[in-house]
Scaffold this active site. Structure first.
Site, PDB file in Angstrom:
ATOM      1  N   LYS A  30      -3.081  -3.906 -14.307  1.00 14.89           N
ATOM      2  CA  LYS A  30      -3.291  -5.321 -14.623  1.00 14.89           C
ATOM      3  C   LYS A  30      -4.775  -5.700 -14.594  1.00 14.89           C
ATOM      4  O   LYS A  30      -5.274  -6.345 -15.522  1.00 14.89           O
ATOM      5  CB  LYS A  30      -2.482  -6.166 -13.642  1.00 14.89           C
ATOM      6  CG  LYS A  30      -2.525  -7.649 -13.928  1.00 14.89           C
ATOM      7  CD  LYS A  30      -1.524  -8.412 -13.084  1.00 14.89           C
ATOM      8  CE  LYS A  30      -1.889  -8.389 -11.622  1.00 14.89           C
ATOM      9  NZ  LYS A  30      -1.309  -7.278 -10.868  1.00 14.89           N
ATOM     10  N   THR A  39      -7.338  -3.662 -14.802  1.00 16.44           N
ATOM     11  CA  THR A  39      -7.985  -2.914 -15.877  1.00 16.44           C
ATOM     12  C   THR A  39      -7.791  -3.620 -17.217  1.00 16.44           C
ATOM     13  O   THR A  39      -8.725  -3.723 -18.027  1.00 16.44           O
ATOM     14  CB  THR A  39      -7.426  -1.479 -15.938  1.00 16.44           C
ATOM     15  OG1 THR A  39      -7.591  -0.860 -14.664  1.00 16.44           O
ATOM     16  CG2 THR A  39      -8.111  -0.654 -17.005  1.00 16.44           C
ATOM     17  N   ARG A  47      -9.826 -11.615  -8.329  1.00 21.08           N
ATOM     18  CA  ARG A  47      -9.873 -11.675  -6.871  1.00 21.08           C
ATOM     19  C   ARG A  47     -10.767 -10.561  -6.330  1.00 21.08           C
ATOM     20  O   ARG A  47     -10.994  -9.554  -6.994  1.00 21.08           O
ATOM     21  CB  ARG A  47      -8.468 -11.519  -6.292  1.00 21.08           C
ATOM     22  CG  ARG A  47      -7.518 -12.662  -6.629  1.00 21.08           C
ATOM     23  CD  ARG A  47      -6.113 -12.339  -6.168  1.00 21.08           C
ATOM     24  NE  ARG A  47      -5.579 -11.188  -6.892  1.00 21.08           N
ATOM     25  CZ  ARG A  47      -4.569 -10.440  -6.468  1.00 21.08           C
ATOM     26  NH1 ARG A  47      -3.983 -10.700  -5.323  1.00 21.08           N
ATOM     27  NH2 ARG A  47      -4.143  -9.425  -7.191  1.00 21.08           N
ATOM     28  N   LYS A  49      -3.532   1.836  -2.027  1.00 23.75           N
ATOM     29  CA  LYS A  49      -3.867   1.569  -3.427  1.00 23.75           C
ATOM     30  C   LYS A  49      -5.211   2.141  -3.846  1.00 23.75           C
ATOM     31  O   LYS A  49      -5.391   2.549  -4.994  1.00 23.75           O
ATOM     32  CB  LYS A  49      -3.853   0.051  -3.661  1.00 23.75           C
ATOM     33  CG  LYS A  49      -4.051  -0.351  -5.118  1.00 23.75           C
ATOM     34  CD  LYS A  49      -3.979  -1.859  -5.263  1.00 23.75           C
ATOM     35  CE  LYS A  49      -4.220  -2.294  -6.698  1.00 23.75           C
ATOM     36  NZ  LYS A  49      -4.219  -3.755  -6.853  1.00 23.75           N
ATOM     37  N   ALA A 105      -0.484 -11.473  -3.377  1.00 23.38           N
ATOM     38  CA  ALA A 105       0.567 -12.230  -4.055  1.00 23.38           C
ATOM     39  C   ALA A 105       1.947 -11.988  -3.461  1.00 23.38           C
ATOM     40  O   ALA A 105       2.870 -12.757  -3.719  1.00 23.38           O
ATOM     41  CB  ALA A 105       0.598 -11.882  -5.547  1.00 23.38           C
ATOM     42  N   PHE A 140       0.336  -8.672  -8.555  1.00 22.98           N
ATOM     43  CA  PHE A 140       1.655  -8.059  -8.684  1.00 22.98           C
ATOM     44  C   PHE A 140       2.376  -8.554  -9.944  1.00 22.98           C
ATOM     45  O   PHE A 140       1.742  -8.927 -10.929  1.00 22.98           O
ATOM     46  CB  PHE A 140       2.479  -8.269  -7.412  1.00 22.98           C
ATOM     47  CG  PHE A 140       1.927  -7.541  -6.221  1.00 22.98           C
ATOM     48  CD1 PHE A 140       1.674  -6.181  -6.280  1.00 22.98           C
ATOM     49  CD2 PHE A 140       1.636  -8.203  -5.048  1.00 22.98           C
ATOM     50  CE1 PHE A 140       1.156  -5.490  -5.186  1.00 22.98           C
ATOM     51  CE2 PHE A 140       1.115  -7.529  -3.949  1.00 22.98           C
ATOM     52  CZ  PHE A 140       0.882  -6.167  -4.020  1.00 22.98           C
ATOM     53  N   PHE A 180      -0.904   5.494 -22.023  1.00 26.90           N
ATOM     54  CA  PHE A 180      -1.146   6.774 -21.358  1.00 26.90           C
ATOM     55  C   PHE A 180      -0.989   7.880 -22.396  1.00 26.90           C
ATOM     56  O   PHE A 180      -0.234   7.731 -23.377  1.00 26.90           O
ATOM     57  CB  PHE A 180      -0.151   6.992 -20.210  1.00 26.90           C
ATOM     58  CG  PHE A 180      -0.483   6.251 -18.944  1.00 26.90           C
ATOM     59  CD1 PHE A 180      -0.954   6.923 -17.830  1.00 26.90           C
ATOM     60  CD2 PHE A 180      -0.323   4.868 -18.869  1.00 26.90           C
ATOM     61  CE1 PHE A 180      -1.263   6.246 -16.660  1.00 26.90           C
ATOM     62  CE2 PHE A 180      -0.617   4.185 -17.713  1.00 26.90           C
ATOM     63  CZ  PHE A 180      -1.091   4.870 -16.600  1.00 26.90           C
ATOM     64  N   TRP A 199      -8.690   1.617 -21.059  1.00 28.99           N
ATOM     65  CA  TRP A 199      -9.050   2.509 -19.956  1.00 28.99           C
ATOM     66  C   TRP A 199      -9.925   3.651 -20.472  1.00 28.99           C
ATOM     67  O   TRP A 199     -10.914   4.017 -19.830  1.00 28.99           O
ATOM     68  CB  TRP A 199      -7.783   3.051 -19.300  1.00 28.99           C
ATOM     69  CG  TRP A 199      -8.036   3.958 -18.136  1.00 28.99           C
ATOM     70  CD1 TRP A 199      -8.284   3.599 -16.837  1.00 28.99           C
ATOM     71  CD2 TRP A 199      -8.083   5.388 -18.155  1.00 28.99           C
ATOM     72  NE1 TRP A 199      -8.471   4.706 -16.047  1.00 28.99           N
ATOM     73  CE2 TRP A 199      -8.348   5.825 -16.829  1.00 28.99           C
ATOM     74  CE3 TRP A 199      -7.908   6.343 -19.161  1.00 28.99           C
ATOM     75  CZ2 TRP A 199      -8.454   7.169 -16.494  1.00 28.99           C
ATOM     76  CZ3 TRP A 199      -8.013   7.689 -18.824  1.00 28.99           C
ATOM     77  CH2 TRP A 199      -8.285   8.087 -17.503  1.00 28.99           C
TER      78      TRP A 199
END
Length: 558
Positions: free
Chosen positions: A73, A75, A96, A107, A275, A303, A383, A411
């Site tokens: 998210k 990214t 954030r 993470k 969140a 999230f 991906f 990405w």
């Protein structure tokens, strides 16, 4: 040849001086408080001067329910912001700040990834401009003043058994969830049961992120309810004389931080409530600054959309008078397959049927965001293992929900990989079709607000609320807090409170375990299921791989 790691990509970048980034938004150098060459805060006078400017368009990036397969998210938020800039729009990003808890826990870093990152990556993930330390200090100052007041005669008559204000630290530490303080004799105070939450769950964090300026910050700090007296009267932080000193500690932290992406798009990185246990959005001050300086602002909420987007709409937008113009829901083929029942080790194999099954999760999130009157586009974060058949299955499913799914490769390619998404987001945001409306009105009873979120967003059959909690909600309504929104704390992995129920579960109940009044922040925290406000570390924490190399550089962060 494999792509370099995120930290290697960030380290190889050549960031521009922050004054140049600021100038691109029309921010004079005199309005900056620099933290080195690549970071700065905006000063209060300049922020106040933005109040009457025309507002840019606001775009929310949210996601499907998270899985260990990853969604990307942040990214995508960065890639979209870069794409909008590349398309010639005056864009800004609002994110954030990462918490040290997940950075050293499970993470890892949280500044985007690949060629869609905000930099300086190590600084942002580790201490940054010290905002979280200031929030931790302000929170714990209030805790110290409570115990000190009780020790020195307790003029206010605070009932130590009913003190609800816990301490915080920005780290995952399960051993501190429930503790007893003040052991060791009378000189150490009156023993009582308490505990720690993680800093990102602190009401002070929420206050900093919802305040509009310094005066509003101090007013909200004074309104914090820390517990009750022996005769059950609520006690506020201002009665302890804490609000002024707390505001002093937060005077710098409340100013938004300006950094940049790898491609030089301005990024405000400020505030960081989780969140799943808090309201999951960056600061109102940073978002308003972006809207006053840019034509289009891309922000994210933590999230999945059942948590971050719901709280963005029902708490942040309600409090700040914001009206989102468009939303992006991030999904990956891998995560959809996991929601469709595929084991993590098998995600690299084509399985169109599993993708279609997993799309039930995506479909529910689309419906929920549409229910707020906000147009949606789905970003498929690509991906290399994705197949054309799997991508086509997602596109066809999304089309049946009246929107588009767009494959993105930011990405690996930066802005170039998200240009199609940028075009569609700009079209939606400027189309004027958004008719934003929160999920429930202010005057709805608190219990009905909880039931509304659980049944309409999660699709629960029933909410289980014990009599003692029903009584507490009724008491708060009698004290004048019935107009507040609810901040639901539950697992991020499922629409239900059971993290193993993936996809789009039905036929479940939502048990409410505890409710907390956040009077200064302006919401009621509703703790559901087994969710913890102080996380623990996994069996093998990310911290075990983080170290300094022979040149003193950080390795293993992400």
């Amino acid at each position: 040849m494999a792509q370099p790691s995120d930290i290697d990509i960030a380290r190889a970048a050549s960031p521009r001086p922050i004054a140049e980034i600021a100038a691109g938004l029309g921010i004079p150098e005199t309005a900056l408080q620099p933290y080195g060459r690549t970071k700065a805060k905006l000063d209060q006078a300049f922020l106040a001067s933005l109040a009457d400017r025309p507002q840019g368009k606001l775009v929310l990036v949210t996601a499907i329910s998270p899985t260990p397969a990853g969604e990307g998210k942040t990214t995508t938020t960065v890639g979209l912001g870069d794409a909008l800039s590349a398309l010639g729009h005056r864009a800004a990003i609002c994110l954030r700040e990462p918490s040290l808890g997940p950075c050293f826990g499970m993470k890892g870093g949280a500044a985007g990834g690949g060629y869609a990152q905000v930099i300086p990556m190590e600084d942002i993930n580790l201490h940054f401009t010290g905002d979280f330390h200031a929030i931790t200090s302000a929170h714990n100052l209030l805790a110290a003043l409570i115990d000190n007041h009780i020790h020195w005669g307790n003029v206010l008559g605070i009932d130590p058994r009913r003190v609800t204000w816990r301490r915080v630290m920005d780290m995952n530490d399960r051993a501190l969830r429930d503790i007893v303080t003040s052991l060791g004799g009378p000189q150490n105070g009156l023993p009582r049961q308490s505990g720690f939450d993680i800093t990102v769950a602190s009401e002070v964090m929420a206050i900093l992120c919802l305040a509009t300026d310094l005066a509003d910050l101090e007013r909200r700090l004074g309104a914090i309810v820390i517990g009750q007296t022996y005769d059950r009267r609520p006690v506020h932080a201002r009665e302890l004389g804490a609000d002024g000193a707390m505001a002093v500690l937060l005077a710098q932290a409340v100013l938004p931080n300006l950094v940049q992406t790898l491609e030089g798009t301005p990024a405000f990185v400020h505030g960081g409530p989780f969140a799943n246990i808090a309201h999951g959005c960056n600061s109102v001050i940073a978002t308003r600054a972006g809207l006053g300086l840019a034509d289009i602002v891309v922000t994210e909420a933590g999230f999945g959309a059942d948590l971050g987007a719901e709280k963005f709409m029902d708490i942040k937008c309600r409090a700040a008078g914001l009206r989102p113009d468009a939303a992006v829901i991030v999904a990956t083929v891998r995560a959809l397959k996991m929601n469709g029942g595929v084991a993590r080790g098998d995600l690299g194999h084509e399985d169109v049927d599993a993708v279609i099954r997993g799309c039930a999760n995506l479909g529910r999130h689309i419906e929920n965001v549409h229910s707020y009157g906000v147009p949606v586009v789905v970003a498929i974060n690509g991906f290399t293992s994705d197949t054309q058949s799997e991508i086509r299955a997602v596109e066809n499913f999304v089309a049946r929900h009246g929107t588009r799914a767009i494959l993105c490769n930011h990405w690996a390619e930066g802005s170039k990989g998200a240009l199609d998404l940028g075009r569609e987001v700009h079209r939606l945001a400027t189309s004027g079709v958004a008719q934003f409306d929160p999920l429930y009105p202010d005057d709805m009873p608190l219990l009905e607000k909880i039931e509304t979120v659980a049944t309409r967003i999660y699709r629960a059959d029933e909410v289980i609320v014990p009599p003692r909690i029903r009584g507490q909600l009724a008491a708060w309504e009698a004290e004048g807090y019935g107009h507040l929104p609810v901040c639901m704390a539950k697992t991020q992995y499922s629409f239900s409170t059971d993290p193993t129920r993936l996809g789009a579960p039905t036929g479940f109940e939502v048990p409410v375990r505890e409710v907390r009044l956040a009077a200064g922040a302006g919401f009621i925290v509703v703790i559901c299921g087994d969710i913890m406000t102080m996380p623990g570390l996994p069996r093998v924490p990310a911290a075990a791989s983080i170290h300094l190399d022979s040149e003193g550089r950080v390795e293993g962060l992400f």
